[in-house]
Design an enzyme around this catalytic site. Sequence first.
Site, PDB file in Angstrom:
ATOM      1  CG  ASP A  11      -1.827   1.226   1.274  1.00 25.30           C
ATOM      2  OD1 ASP A  11      -2.427   1.535   0.224  1.00 25.30           O
ATOM      3  OD2 ASP A  11      -1.946   1.881   2.326  1.00 25.30           O
ATOM      4  CB  SER A  12       0.155   4.797  -0.620  1.00 21.34           C
ATOM      5  OG  SER A  12      -0.966   4.901   0.241  1.00 21.34           O
ATOM      6  N   GLY A  44      -2.465   9.519  -3.357  1.00 22.36           N
ATOM      7  CA  GLY A  44      -3.739   9.930  -3.965  1.00 22.36           C
ATOM      8  C   GLY A  44      -3.761  11.253  -4.690  1.00 22.36           C
ATOM      9  CB  CYS A  74      -2.993   0.959  -2.562  1.00 22.97           C
ATOM     10  SG  CYS A  74      -2.947   2.731  -2.851  1.00 22.97           S
ATOM     11  CG  ASN A  75      -9.410   1.342  -3.348  1.00 24.61           C
ATOM     12  OD1 ASN A  75     -10.282   0.684  -3.884  1.00 24.61           O
ATOM     13  ND2 ASN A  75      -9.178   1.276  -2.049  1.00 24.61           N
ATOM     14  CB  THR A  76      -4.410   5.458  -5.055  1.00 23.99           C
ATOM     15  OG1 THR A  76      -5.388   5.997  -4.161  1.00 23.99           O
ATOM     16  CG2 THR A  76      -3.775   6.558  -5.860  1.00 23.99           C
ATOM     17  CB  CYS A 185      -9.125   5.386   0.212  1.00 26.91           C
ATOM     18  SG  CYS A 185      -7.499   5.659   0.973  1.00 26.91           S
ATOM     19  CB  THR A 186      -6.839   0.257   1.710  1.00 25.88           C
ATOM     20  OG1 THR A 186      -5.623   0.944   1.350  1.00 25.88           O
ATOM     21  CG2 THR A 186      -7.339  -0.549   0.527  1.00 25.88           C
ATOM     22  CG  HIS A 187      -4.782   5.168   4.320  1.00 27.48           C
ATOM     23  ND1 HIS A 187      -4.252   4.717   3.143  1.00 27.48           N
ATOM     24  CD2 HIS A 187      -3.719   5.513   5.105  1.00 27.48           C
ATOM     25  CE1 HIS A 187      -2.921   4.794   3.193  1.00 27.48           C
ATOM     26  NE2 HIS A 187      -2.578   5.272   4.381  1.00 27.48           N
TER      27      HIS A 187
HETATM   28  N1  DGL Z   1      -4.605   3.592   0.591  1.00 25.79           N
HETATM   29  C1  DGL Z   1      -4.710   4.238  -0.664  1.00 25.79           C
HETATM   30  C2  DGL Z   1      -5.971   3.810  -1.407  1.00 25.79           C
HETATM   31  O1  DGL Z   1      -6.542   2.773  -1.140  1.00 25.79           O
HETATM   32  C3  DGL Z   1      -4.527   5.705  -0.808  1.00 25.79           C
HETATM   33  C4  DGL Z   1      -3.974   6.594   0.217  1.00 25.79           C
HETATM   34  C5  DGL Z   1      -3.021   7.600  -0.388  1.00 25.79           C
HETATM   35  O2  DGL Z   1      -3.476   8.636  -0.904  1.00 25.79           O
HETATM   36  O3  DGL Z   1      -1.852   7.300  -0.363  1.00 25.79           O
HETATM   37  O4  DGL Z   1      -6.402   4.469  -2.306  1.00 25.79           O
END
Ligand code: DGL
Length: 259
Positions: A11-12, A44, A74-76, A185-187
């Site tokens: 992930d990021s 993001g 990470c979706n991004t 977003c996974t956060h």
């Molecule tokens: N965790 C990331 C996601 O799922 C993005 C968070 C970021 O902007 O780094 O999109």
Amino acid sequence: MTLDNPIGIMDSGMGGISVLREITKLMPNENYIFYGDSKNAPYGSRSTEEIYHLTSDVVDKMLDMGVKAVVIACNTASSAAGKRLREKYPQLPIIAIEPALKPAVISCPGGRVLVLATEATLREQKFATLMEAWKDRAEIIKMPLPGLPEFVERGELDSPELRKFLMGYFSQLEGKKIDGVVLGCTHYPFVRKVISELFNNEVRIFDGAAGTARQLRRRLHSINMISNSSTPGNITWLNSSDDPEMIELSKKLYKIKLD
Ligand code: DGL
């Protein structure tokens, strides 16, 4: 390559731990490497090209460590890099995540669904295609929340500042009734409770973690790559940040109770 080689999850930053939690619940006997690129988070608000290169570098590092599959948690990164990485590594099982728009729309037919995700996820073609497929079944509102991953990166999962930050965005809805909220977003699952409370606990909340875990298992099963170990596997925690506390925070987020 053996069946006990680890599965790499990236992930990021810390967000992908919300996906790792679901994966280890489903497949406790696998070995895992979790790589959080916190030094470069957030992804993001970056360009597609930057996100691709950062993601590709992390995948290369995990391949050097002998991973048998990669989960882009990470979706991004999934939107900006998933397709190109599959082209770059055709032999490597790569599992990507996407906002759980489908289950949300199916559960809220004719209702209003709010999709919370990063600017990059919402601008990429992958999301446009997903939205096109479901747009007639519910009203879909897209809302980027730049700044939210940073709260999670510092372990701030509830605070007056966080609530004020979120209210600043949710007030833009001008009281429109929302039926479903997609945490794209996974956060965001780490602040799920606060989000739910800000909607008076009257919305249904969806995220893609459990679906991604099932997809990983299906994929590994189809290529006979599931570990046959009968004892719990281990997790190797890695983070690009120089701050040693990031690993401690990662372990805390892995165990923390979320509702
Ligand atoms: N965790 C990331 C996601 O799922 C993005 C968070 C970021 O902007 O780094 O999109």
